[in-house]
Design an enzyme around this catalytic site. Structure first.
Site, PDB file in Angstrom:
ATOM      1  N   HIS A 158      -2.230 -12.058  -2.809  1.00 42.81           N
ATOM      2  CA  HIS A 158      -3.272 -12.806  -2.109  1.00 42.81           C
ATOM      3  C   HIS A 158      -2.880 -14.253  -1.844  1.00 42.81           C
ATOM      4  O   HIS A 158      -3.686 -15.029  -1.337  1.00 42.81           O
ATOM      5  CB  HIS A 158      -4.573 -12.745  -2.912  1.00 42.81           C
ATOM      6  CG  HIS A 158      -5.147 -11.368  -2.991  1.00 42.81           C
ATOM      7  ND1 HIS A 158      -6.215 -11.034  -3.804  1.00 42.81           N
ATOM      8  CD2 HIS A 158      -4.803 -10.221  -2.346  1.00 42.81           C
ATOM      9  CE1 HIS A 158      -6.488  -9.746  -3.661  1.00 42.81           C
ATOM     10  NE2 HIS A 158      -5.641  -9.238  -2.785  1.00 42.81           N
ATOM     11  N   HIS A 218       0.818  -1.208   0.000  1.00 44.28           N
ATOM     12  CA  HIS A 218       0.000   0.000   0.000  1.00 44.28           C
ATOM     13  C   HIS A 218       0.855   1.263   0.000  1.00 44.28           C
ATOM     14  O   HIS A 218       0.374   2.331  -0.404  1.00 44.28           O
ATOM     15  CB  HIS A 218      -0.950  -0.013   1.198  1.00 44.28           C
ATOM     16  CG  HIS A 218      -2.120  -0.914   0.998  1.00 44.28           C
ATOM     17  ND1 HIS A 218      -3.375  -0.648   1.514  1.00 44.28           N
ATOM     18  CD2 HIS A 218      -2.243  -2.084   0.313  1.00 44.28           C
ATOM     19  CE1 HIS A 218      -4.215  -1.613   1.161  1.00 44.28           C
ATOM     20  NE2 HIS A 218      -3.538  -2.498   0.434  1.00 44.28           N
TER      21      HIS A 218
END
Length: 720
Positions: A266, A101
């Site tokens: 993920h 992020h």
């Protein structure tokens, strides 16, 4: 002023921050909302920096014990803290999300965002909805930052923590570079959007998914990429696939890199939504002092471990979320999925008829098996035909997937670090990557004085020499260290054909300079800059001053094969206030466009001022326009621009949207013409103060010296 880029053709598409230049902070005077705000040129002043004068992080980090640091980080991954226990006893997923992020805010359009400054520590990023609980990750890292101190920036540590997390779970990473320098207060130069509320759904024009405002990449305010629950929170994997493709393209990622990054991100960790999100307290910037900089604190119910709430989505993607493997594609492709909701109420996808052994275990109790999940973005990897094809290829070839992901992760986390010459540390890859904009080393052993003499005798005008050097150098972006004169890419496609570079004039000038470069054994890049210096020196001498124009050889010439043409397209100028040119009318005013360009080039307000004044009197306007050339001595580095701008013998009369006549106050006859960019240096109180300094009789030489200094800064901005 319009807040949407997708305006009619008459207004054009706005390439820069909307409102960021003119919207004043609440601490400033609110009565004049359209006043030009120069704060973006004053940010990161030396007064904000707590380090000693002369401290050089890029030199200090070279003393770092990298093996010891990585050993400490690896140990931290499984050293679970009671106050914020790790899922499955491993912080890998949390650290990867933090690094991701931080880096994922980068967008190629203006080079802003990214992990290169440690800006995640400050507002607004530290309080974005998508960054829920990443404050805990940074706080877990504090003991390591404290230990290594000045040898390790937060910016480097944040990215390295994510990279080491992957290594600790079995991925062979591609490499790592140190060298990111911390900032010390929130950035004001990054336009994140005009929305006044988090997760507002206004960036697309309804169902028209081709209207995402430039330069933004995220689809909603407060998100890093796309909404994991679907378009505007409504599930539709194919629409989500479209948004994913646009968003990742604006980060310079292709489809294969996009699938690799989605899957690789993920493969490990989990999302958190096993609780009531309404129980979360204020974000870090709004929290009480007793929270000590932490946000989203739940003082109502248990809020750690299996009861953590972050995104609101709940569950892991793979069977073994602390292991690097090919489990993501096994889970995604070998199961059918149905839409459901998390305990927190978020939309997510649930596997149908999944075997217990395919389920991940509970984060706290390994005797319990829990449902995995997929987001809408994950389902896009299965339902979009192109993404599906890539996913199947990765599933069949796990080693290839790992290699592609490792390279994509390196690109994601290093894109804004700049050219390879800026890389530091023992794990810098030896391979030259095209997105690093490689430039070969240039020669330094040629006769510089002889080249200067040939340039001076070439018949090229001051305007042609200065304008060509400027056009070559002005592409530099301090945001991601791309562009600049090194490489002489102005002679290659696409730059040689850019309208802002006046292709016909440019070709004529380059034809002269390339012959001089070949004969001297110098690079064309060096000769272009040297020609600009010759032009400036001639103008200085014509003004009656003896001021040397510094030059350092060694620039190289890039080739077409070294140039990522598509990614260079975003560097094309569509405005240049320094050359008094705007391609067409935009929603943002010309003076705001000038501020944006000046900030990207790393200029201060007074440097911007002296450059504009000098470029005008040198006659370097685009297309030889005389707009703003307030002098009868074109080609002389005089302070005439400022003298006549501040002279009350003239008055200024608008003649169009961006044109004015400079008229004699007594006769009313026009003497010169001007643009808004010219007049802002007389109308804005701060810029006028600078203009008055340079208009003074006793500052003629100071003006010339200051111009030479900032000219040299621009020419050398990309020399690392």
């Amino acid at each position: 002023m319009s807040s949407k880029q997708n305006a009619s053709p008459a207004t054009g598409q706005c390439p820069v921050m909307h409102g960021a230049n003119t919207t004043h902070a609440s601490t400033q005077l609110p009565w004049w909302p359209n006043a030009l705000n120069l704060d973006i040129l004053h940010q990161h002043d030396a007064k904000t920096n707590p380090m000693d004068v002369g401290f050089n992080y890029r030199e200090e980090v070279k003393k770092l014990d990298v093996p010891a640091l990585k050993k400490d980080l690896t140990a931290l991954m499984t050293d679970s803290q009671d106050w914020w226990p790790a899922d499955w006893g491993h912080y890998g997923g949390l650290m990867i999300r933090m690094a991701w992020h931080a880096a994922g805010t980068y967008r190629i359009a203006d080079g802003r965002g990214g992990a290169g400054t440690g800006n995640q520590r400050f507002a607004p990023l530290n309080s974005w909805p998508d960054n829920v609980n990443l404050d805990k990750a940074r706080r877990l890292l504090w003991p390591i930052k404290k230990k290594y101190g000045n040898k390790l920036s937060w910016a480097d540590l944040i990215v390295l923590a994510g990279t080491v997390a992957y290594e600790s779970m079995g991925l062979k990473t591609f490499g790592f570079s140190f060298g990111r320098e911390d900032i010390w207060h929130p950035e004001q130069d990054i336009y994140w959007g005009v929305e006044k509320e988090w997760l507002g759904a206004t960036r697309y024009d309804g169902d028209n998914r081709d209207t995402l405002e430039n330069p933004l990449a995220a689809v909603q305010m407060g998100l890093i990429y796309v909404n994991p629950e679907g378009v505007n929170g409504k599930s539709d994997p194919l629409k989500t696939a479209h948004d994913v493709r646009i968003t990742f393209a604006r980060m310079a990622m292709n489809d294969e890199e996009t699938v690799a990054l989605t899957a690789g991100g993920h493969t490990v960790g989990k999302a958190h939504g096993n609780g009531n999100p309404n129980n979360l307290g204020p974000v870090p910037e709004a929290a009480d002092v007793a929270e000590q900089g932490l946000g989203w604190i739940n003082h109502i119910t248990r809020a750690v471990g299996r009861d953590t709430v972050s995104s609101g989505i709940e569950g892991a993607w793979t069977t073994h979320p602390t292991r690097w493997d090919n489990g993501y594609f096994h889970m995604l492709l070998n199961h059918e999925w149905e839409l459901t909701h998390s305990p927190a109420g978020a939309s997510q996808w649930k596997a149908i008829h999944i075997k217990p052994e395919d389920m991940p275990v509970d984060v706290q109790d390994p005797t319990l098996r829990v449902q995995p999940m997929m987001t809408d973005a994950d389902m896009a990897m299965k339902m979009d035909p192109a993404y599906r094809q890539i996913s199947e290829r990765f599933y069949k070839d796990p080693e290839y997937f790992s290699q592609v992901f490792a390279r994509a992760w390196f690109k994601l986390t290093h894109r804004d670090l700049g050219p390879k010459a800026r890389y530091i540390g023992p794990e810098v890859p030896s391979e030259d990557l095209i997105w690093q904009d490689p430039v070969p080393a240039g020669k330094v052993d040629y006769d510089v004085a002889a080249v200067q003499a040939k340039i001076a005798a070439s018949g090229l005008s001051v305007r042609d020499m200065v304008a060509t050097a400027w056009d070559s150098a002005r592409t530099f972006r301090h945001s991601d260290k791309r562009g600049g004169a090194n490489g002489a890419r102005i002679r290659l496609a696409p730059q040689k054909d850019w309208a802002g570079n006046e292709p016909e004039r440019l070709a004529t000038v380059l034809a002269v300079l390339e012959v001089i470069a070949k004969d001297a054994g110098a690079s064309v890049a060096d000769v272009i800059v040297l020609a600009g210096n010759v032009g400036v020196a001639q103008a200085v001498q014509a003004a009656g001053f003896d001021i040397p124009v510094p030059f350092k050889p060694g620039r190289g010439d890039a080739t077409h094969a070294m140039t990522d043409v598509e990614s260079f397209a975003v560097l094309e100028p569509i405005h240049d206030g320094f050359r008094n040119w705007v391609e067409k009318h935009y929603a943002v005013s010309p003076e705001e466009l000038l501020l944006d360009r000046a900030q990207l080039m790393g200029l201060t307000a007074h440097e911007m001022t002296v450059l504009v004044g000098g470029m005008r009197v040198l006659g370097t306007n685009h297309g030889s326009s005389m707009c703003g050339v307030f002098t009868d001595r074109v080609g002389v580095l005089s302070n005439d621009f400022f003298v006549h701008l501040t002279d009350m013998a003239y008055q200024w009369k608008p003649t169009g949207k961006n044109t004015y006549d400079v008229c004699d106050r007594q006769t009313g006859k026009p003497k010169w013409t001007a643009s808004r960019v010219d007049l802002v240096f007389g109308s804005n109180s701060v810029l006028r103060a600078y203009a008055e300094v340079y208009a003074q009789d006793d500052n003629r030489e100071k003006f010339a010296r200051d111009f030479v200094a900032v000219w040299t800064k621009v020419m050398n901005a990309d020399r690392f």
